[in-house]
Design a protein around this motif. Structure first.
Motif, mmCIF file in Angstrom:
data_model
loop_
_atom_site.group_PDB
_atom_site.id
_atom_site.type_symbol
_atom_site.label_atom_id
_atom_site.label_comp_id
_atom_site.label_asym_id
_atom_site.label_seq_id
_atom_site.Cartn_x
_atom_site.Cartn_y
_atom_site.Cartn_z
ATOM 1 N N SER A 1 -47.062 20.894 -49.829
ATOM 2 C CA SER A 1 -46.272 21.787 -50.676
ATOM 3 C C SER A 1 -47.172 22.862 -51.263
ATOM 4 O O SER A 1 -48.303 22.595 -51.666
ATOM 5 C CB SER A 1 -45.592 20.999 -51.802
ATOM 6 O OG SER A 1 -46.531 20.190 -52.495
ATOM 7 N N VAL B 1 -46.094 33.689 -48.981
ATOM 8 C CA VAL B 1 -44.874 32.911 -48.746
ATOM 9 C C VAL B 1 -44.666 32.716 -47.252
ATOM 10 O O VAL B 1 -44.400 31.602 -46.771
ATOM 11 C CB VAL B 1 -43.651 33.619 -49.374
ATOM 12 C CG1 VAL B 1 -42.350 33.012 -48.864
ATOM 13 C CG2 VAL B 1 -43.710 33.525 -50.898
ATOM 14 N N GLN B 2 -44.808 33.782 -46.489
ATOM 15 C CA GLN B 2 -44.557 33.705 -45.053
ATOM 16 C C GLN B 2 -45.619 32.885 -44.323
ATOM 17 O O GLN B 2 -45.314 32.098 -43.418
ATOM 18 C CB GLN B 2 -44.495 35.116 -44.469
ATOM 19 C CG GLN B 2 -43.340 35.933 -45.021
ATOM 20 C CD GLN B 2 -43.325 37.340 -44.471
ATOM 21 O OE1 GLN B 2 -42.967 37.557 -43.316
ATOM 22 N NE2 GLN B 2 -43.719 38.302 -45.281
ATOM 23 N N ALA C 1 -45.102 29.177 -45.091
ATOM 24 C CA ALA C 1 -43.960 28.656 -44.336
ATOM 25 C C ALA C 1 -44.310 28.503 -42.861
ATOM 26 O O ALA C 1 -43.939 27.515 -42.214
ATOM 27 C CB ALA C 1 -42.755 29.588 -44.506
ATOM 28 N N HIS C 2 -45.041 29.465 -42.328
ATOM 29 C CA HIS C 2 -45.455 29.410 -40.922
ATOM 30 C C HIS C 2 -46.369 28.220 -40.658
ATOM 31 O O HIS C 2 -46.375 27.661 -39.548
ATOM 32 C CB HIS C 2 -46.160 30.716 -40.555
ATOM 33 C CG HIS C 2 -46.516 30.834 -39.104
ATOM 34 N ND1 HIS C 2 -47.778 30.558 -38.631
ATOM 35 C CD2 HIS C 2 -45.781 31.189 -38.017
ATOM 36 C CE1 HIS C 2 -47.807 30.737 -37.318
ATOM 37 N NE2 HIS C 2 -46.610 31.125 -36.922
ATOM 38 N N GLU D 1 -43.851 23.168 -47.415
ATOM 39 C CA GLU D 1 -42.695 23.344 -48.292
ATOM 40 C C GLU D 1 -43.115 24.359 -49.348
ATOM 41 O O GLU D 1 -44.087 24.138 -50.074
ATOM 42 C CB GLU D 1 -42.311 22.017 -48.945
ATOM 43 C CG GLU D 1 -41.115 22.109 -49.871
ATOM 44 C CD GLU D 1 -40.789 20.779 -50.528
ATOM 45 O OE1 GLU D 1 -39.711 20.670 -51.151
ATOM 46 O OE2 GLU D 1 -41.627 19.838 -50.440
ATOM 47 N N VAL D 2 -42.380 25.469 -49.429
ATOM 48 C CA VAL D 2 -42.842 26.602 -50.219
ATOM 49 C C VAL D 2 -42.017 26.763 -51.491
ATOM 50 O O VAL D 2 -40.783 26.858 -51.442
ATOM 51 C CB VAL D 2 -42.791 27.903 -49.403
ATOM 52 C CG1 VAL D 2 -43.323 29.071 -50.230
ATOM 53 C CG2 VAL D 2 -43.596 27.757 -48.115
ATOM 54 N N GLY E 1 -38.915 32.823 -46.494
ATOM 55 C CA GLY E 1 -39.354 31.477 -46.180
ATOM 56 C C GLY E 1 -39.536 30.535 -47.339
ATOM 57 O O GLY E 1 -39.889 29.367 -47.133
ATOM 58 N N ALA E 2 -39.326 30.988 -48.577
ATOM 59 C CA ALA E 2 -39.464 30.088 -49.719
ATOM 60 C C ALA E 2 -38.324 29.077 -49.730
ATOM 61 O O ALA E 2 -37.150 29.450 -49.625
ATOM 62 C CB ALA E 2 -39.490 30.875 -51.025
ATOM 63 N N ASP E 3 -38.649 27.799 -49.858
ATOM 64 C CA ASP E 3 -37.641 26.742 -49.930
ATOM 65 C C ASP E 3 -37.079 26.584 -51.328
ATOM 66 O O ASP E 3 -35.929 26.151 -51.499
ATOM 67 C CB ASP E 3 -38.254 25.410 -49.491
ATOM 68 C CG ASP E 3 -38.815 25.468 -48.083
ATOM 69 O OD1 ASP E 3 -38.016 25.576 -47.136
ATOM 70 O OD2 ASP E 3 -40.060 25.423 -47.930
#
Length: 347
Positions: free
Chosen positions: A169, A184-185, A188-189, A193-194, A211-213
């Motif tokens: 995370s 963020v990207q 996520a890549h 868990e962002v 991409g943020a969860d």
């Protein structure tokens, strides 16, 4: 030629767009016709008068730019006139132990274009060939100018320094800024868990799109309390903090035991108080990071060029309005990068 300049430190009123001499082309340099430049918070700090940096005035700012090669120095073999290029801002000696081992940012003579030495927010710029990267034909100038500094910085922070693994995370502070929206990207890549913080619902929506969860409005709630509540008091494995003094203690509070805080800057101040007991009791790692190696920059920008990562641009302005561009950064208006283009590119 025309260039953005300032003759002294201060507010945005010191910024001018005026005629300056043509740049000298050294044997190892490439002359670039600049098609677009981009701003970073670094430009704001340099204009204000960053402690410890003595600039020759008038100073041309700007660490990010892209354009077309118009001439090359006598020793240059990598580029030729007509090539499309973008600037990598870090300049090192290339000979010391750190440079030889692929860590140029640790070089004792490391300098940054636009920060320590003249920058690239001008119609033309002479740039060392080692500080240029090729730009594919399909990439627009705004993207090519806006991507290099923030994406290489965030790539090194997450992939090299913090060594993020799938399933971990990651909390990204200030997700609406240049480094933040890149981080963020990249997180996520990497399969993380962002979690991301921002100050408005629109900015949070953009972070989620990238991409943020999970998103947290830091103006409405303490982000450390929110992170601990959402993770069952565990905290996150990694915090990306480029804010500094205003967020430092809460960043440490947001970490799980054995977590890593990685930082590349301190826009709110560089001398925060640190709860050392929290650091040793929870066995936390505090990791510094600056820019990237050439290989890391190549890897990050390949993902930009192929569309994996999205460079968000909040505004495009003529260079004569660079003062307004600084205001956009200082006032945290919008999401993503601010681009400036030479006035002759807008005619």
């Amino acid at each position: 030629m025309q260039a953005v300049t300032f003759d002294g430190h201060g507010g945005t009123g010191v910024i001018d767009y005026r005629t300056v001499p043509e740049p000298d082309l050294g044997a190892d340099d490439v002359l670039v016709d600049v098609r677009a430049g981009a701003l970073n918070h670094l430009d704001v700090w340099t204009r204000r008068g960053m402690p410890g940096i003595d600039l020759s005035m008038p100073h041309v700012p700007g660490s990010d730019a892209a354009g077309v090669v118009s001439a090359v120095g006598a020793s240059v073999t990598r580029f030729e006139p007509g090539d499309r290029v973008a600037v990598l801002a870090g300049v090192s000696c290339g000979q010391c132990e750190f440079c030889r081992h692929g860590e140029p940012a640790l070089c004792a003579s490391f300098r940054v274009l636009g920060e320590h030495v003249p920058g690239v927010h001008s119609e033309r710029a002479a740039v060392p060939a080692d500080n240029l990267i090729a730009v594919p034909e399909h990439v627009d100038w705004e993207t090519a100018a806006a991507a290099p500094l923030v994406f290489q910085t965030a790539w090194r922070m997450l992939n090299t320094r913090a060594d993020v693994s799938p399933g971990e995370s990651v909390l990204v502070l200030g997700a609406s800024g240049g480094v933040g929206h890149a981080a963020v990207q990249i997180a996520a890549h990497a399969g993380a868990e962002v979690f991301a913080t921002a100050s408005t619902e629109q900015k949070l929506q953009y972070a989620a799109e990238l991409g943020a969860d999970h998103v947290v409005n830091y103006t409405e709630t303490n982000f450390a309390d929110e992170i601990r509540a959402r993770t069952g008091k565990r905290g996150v494995d990694v915090v990306v903090d480029h804010v500094g003094e205003a967020t430092w203690d809460d960043s440490l509070r947001s970490l799980a035991k054995g977590g890593r805080l990685v930082t590349c800057g301190a826009t709110t101040g560089g001398r925060p108080e640190t709860n050392v007991q929290r650091v040793f009791w929870n066995q936390l790692d505090i990791l510094g990071s600056t820019m990237a190696t050439p290989g890391e920059a190549d890897a990050a920008l390949e993902h930009v060029w192929d569309g994996t990562f999205d460079v968000r641009i909040r505004d495009v302005l003529p260079m004569r309005e660079t003062a307004r561009a600084h205001e956009l950064l200082e006032n945290r208006e919008g999401f993503g990068k601010v681009v400036v283009k030479p006035d002759n590119e807008l005619d």
